[in-house]
Scaffold this motif. Structure first.
Motif, mmCIF file in Angstrom:
data_model
loop_
_atom_site.group_PDB
_atom_site.id
_atom_site.type_symbol
_atom_site.label_atom_id
_atom_site.label_comp_id
_atom_site.label_asym_id
_atom_site.label_seq_id
_atom_site.Cartn_x
_atom_site.Cartn_y
_atom_site.Cartn_z
ATOM 1 N N PHE A 207 41.794 29.384 32.425
ATOM 2 C CA PHE A 207 41.774 30.617 32.199
ATOM 3 C C PHE A 207 40.341 31.027 32.656
ATOM 4 O O PHE A 207 39.428 30.234 32.886
ATOM 5 N N GLY A 208 40.167 32.354 33.343
ATOM 6 C CA GLY A 208 38.766 32.697 34.024
ATOM 7 C C GLY A 208 39.143 33.577 35.299
ATOM 8 O O GLY A 208 40.182 33.924 35.405
ATOM 9 N N VAL A 209 37.931 33.851 35.755
ATOM 10 C CA VAL A 209 37.826 34.635 36.928
ATOM 11 C C VAL A 209 38.502 33.407 38.303
ATOM 12 O O VAL A 209 38.061 32.514 38.301
ATOM 13 N N ILE A 210 39.288 33.925 39.144
ATOM 14 C CA ILE A 210 39.887 33.403 40.136
ATOM 15 C C ILE A 210 39.386 33.758 41.451
ATOM 16 O O ILE A 210 38.916 34.921 41.620
ATOM 17 N N GLN A 211 39.113 32.649 42.297
ATOM 18 C CA GLN A 211 38.661 32.905 43.768
ATOM 19 C C GLN A 211 40.137 32.717 44.509
ATOM 20 O O GLN A 211 40.479 31.567 44.422
ATOM 21 N N ARG A 212 40.085 33.450 45.512
ATOM 22 C CA ARG A 212 41.191 33.528 46.542
ATOM 23 C C ARG A 212 40.344 33.650 48.046
ATOM 24 O O ARG A 212 39.361 34.085 48.035
ATOM 25 N N ARG A 213 41.200 33.572 49.020
ATOM 26 C CA ARG A 213 40.664 34.063 50.260
ATOM 27 C C ARG A 213 41.804 34.583 51.194
ATOM 28 O O ARG A 213 42.940 34.234 51.232
ATOM 29 N N LEU A 214 41.509 35.736 51.917
ATOM 30 C CA LEU A 214 42.442 36.476 52.462
ATOM 31 C C LEU A 214 42.630 35.799 54.031
ATOM 32 O O LEU A 214 41.466 35.436 54.586
ATOM 33 N N SER A 215 43.437 36.200 54.584
ATOM 34 C CA SER A 215 43.836 35.623 56.154
ATOM 35 C C SER A 215 43.004 36.891 56.657
ATOM 36 O O SER A 215 42.831 38.095 56.132
ATOM 37 N N PRO A 216 42.758 36.677 58.063
ATOM 38 C CA PRO A 216 42.175 38.034 58.824
ATOM 39 C C PRO A 216 43.093 39.031 58.695
ATOM 40 O O PRO A 216 42.902 40.151 58.759
ATOM 41 N N PHE A 217 44.517 38.824 58.622
ATOM 42 C CA PHE A 217 45.457 39.834 58.743
ATOM 43 C C PHE A 217 45.300 40.671 57.201
ATOM 44 O O PHE A 217 45.440 41.726 57.305
ATOM 45 N N GLY A 218 45.331 39.832 56.384
ATOM 46 C CA GLY A 218 45.066 40.246 54.920
ATOM 47 C C GLY A 218 43.774 41.210 54.767
ATOM 48 O O GLY A 218 43.997 42.142 54.131
ATOM 49 N N LEU A 219 42.739 40.728 55.296
ATOM 50 C CA LEU A 219 41.596 41.508 55.180
ATOM 51 C C LEU A 219 41.601 42.828 56.055
ATOM 52 O O LEU A 219 41.213 43.938 55.583
ATOM 53 N N GLN A 220 42.314 42.752 57.255
ATOM 54 C CA GLN A 220 42.347 43.854 57.862
ATOM 55 C C GLN A 220 43.404 44.762 57.298
ATOM 56 O O GLN A 220 43.177 45.837 57.183
ATOM 57 N N LEU A 221 44.326 44.301 56.512
ATOM 58 C CA LEU A 221 45.208 45.447 55.639
ATOM 59 C C LEU A 221 44.332 45.999 54.403
ATOM 60 O O LEU A 221 44.503 47.199 54.219
#
Length: 264
Positions: free
Chosen positions: A79-93
């Motif tokens: 439980f808590g705040v979650i960290q993820r990372r976008l792909s370059p494609f996801g960041l552009q979206l």
């Protein structure tokens, strides 16, 4: 003795510094000292009973589902705040403004293929925490939910006071979400004008040391709480005589220097 008043839905966001004029300035002015441009906010979204999300310029994402759950591939639950990372494609979206963040929070693995980087989601690991004083008066005004933490440093028990004096006093703005459950402020960023509240910022070691001096709210004097490293935690400090009680919140500071307390 302190009387505690709880509400069913609570969401408070804190941003360090004065309210900005533009979204770009929101990230710059709320950043902690030493935070790089990569921690600038690219997008922010929230909705009560859904959750909240911040996307940063380097592709990092911090989010919290309304229930606060993280289900790992092995089937365990955290439980808590979650960290993820976008792909370059996801960041552009995200930069195009076409991402449905309700879907990202509701079904994060069902978004467009290639949106996320291959890295698995994990609990957010903050480097510092804001310790804020909670107003326990019955039905306090919205702009007085938190009080200035430095005001009680000389009143709390000795070991706790020593830790607090080693912390850094930082002023945050705090505000409820708007009537639609969105972050208040320009274009969905939390940058709404509001009175500043002074919290004390401690690193992880300092907060763990401080938390050893707290106890659980609504519990006996020997019931020690456990600091939730990736989410807000509430505890009680006592004064030097062991009579007066102060309800405090330890809140993880996010990459841009602000924080969110969420119980939607």
């Amino acid at each position: 003795m302190v009387a505690y008043t709880f509400v069913a839905s609570l969401a408070i966001v804190g941003a360090s510094g004065a309210p900005p004029a533009t979204p770009a300035a929101a990230a710059e002015q709320s950043a902690e000292p030493g935070v790089t441009d990569d921690a600038n906010i690219v997008a922010a979204w929230s909705r009560l009973r859904v959750g909240w999300i911040y996307v940063y310029g380097d592709g990092r994402v911090v989010l919290r589902h309304d229930n606060g759950r993280l289900l790992t591939s092995e089937g365990s639950v955290s439980f808590g705040v979650i960290q993820r990372r976008l792909s370059p494609f996801g960041l552009q979206l995200v930069r195009t403004g076409t991402v449905n963040f309700a879907a990202v929070l509701g079904q994060p693995d069902d978004v467009e293929s290639g949106f996320w980087s291959p890295a698995a989601p994990a609990l957010y690991q903050p480097s510092s925490y804001a310790l804020c004083l909670v107003n326990t008066a019955p039905n306090p005004p919205r702009d007085q939910l938190l009080l200035d933490m430095p005001d009680i440093i000389d009143r709390v028990n000795g070991p706790a006071a020593e830790v607090l004096r080693d912390g850094v006093v930082r002023s945050f703005t705090d505000d409820f979400l708007d009537e639609d459950g969105n972050f208040a402020g320009l274009d969905g960023f939390h940058s709404a004008p509001g009175p500043g509240v002074e919290c004390i910022v401690l690193d992880k070691a300092g907060m763990l040391e401080l938390w050893a001096q707290t106890r659980l709210p609504l519990s006996g004097p020997d019931d020690r709480g456990v600091l939730r490293l990736s989410d807000a935690t509430f505890g009680v400090l006592t004064d030097v005589d062991g009579v007066e009680q102060y309800l405090v919140a330890a809140i993880p500071i996010l990459p841009h220097g602000g924080w969110v307390v969420w119980a939607g």
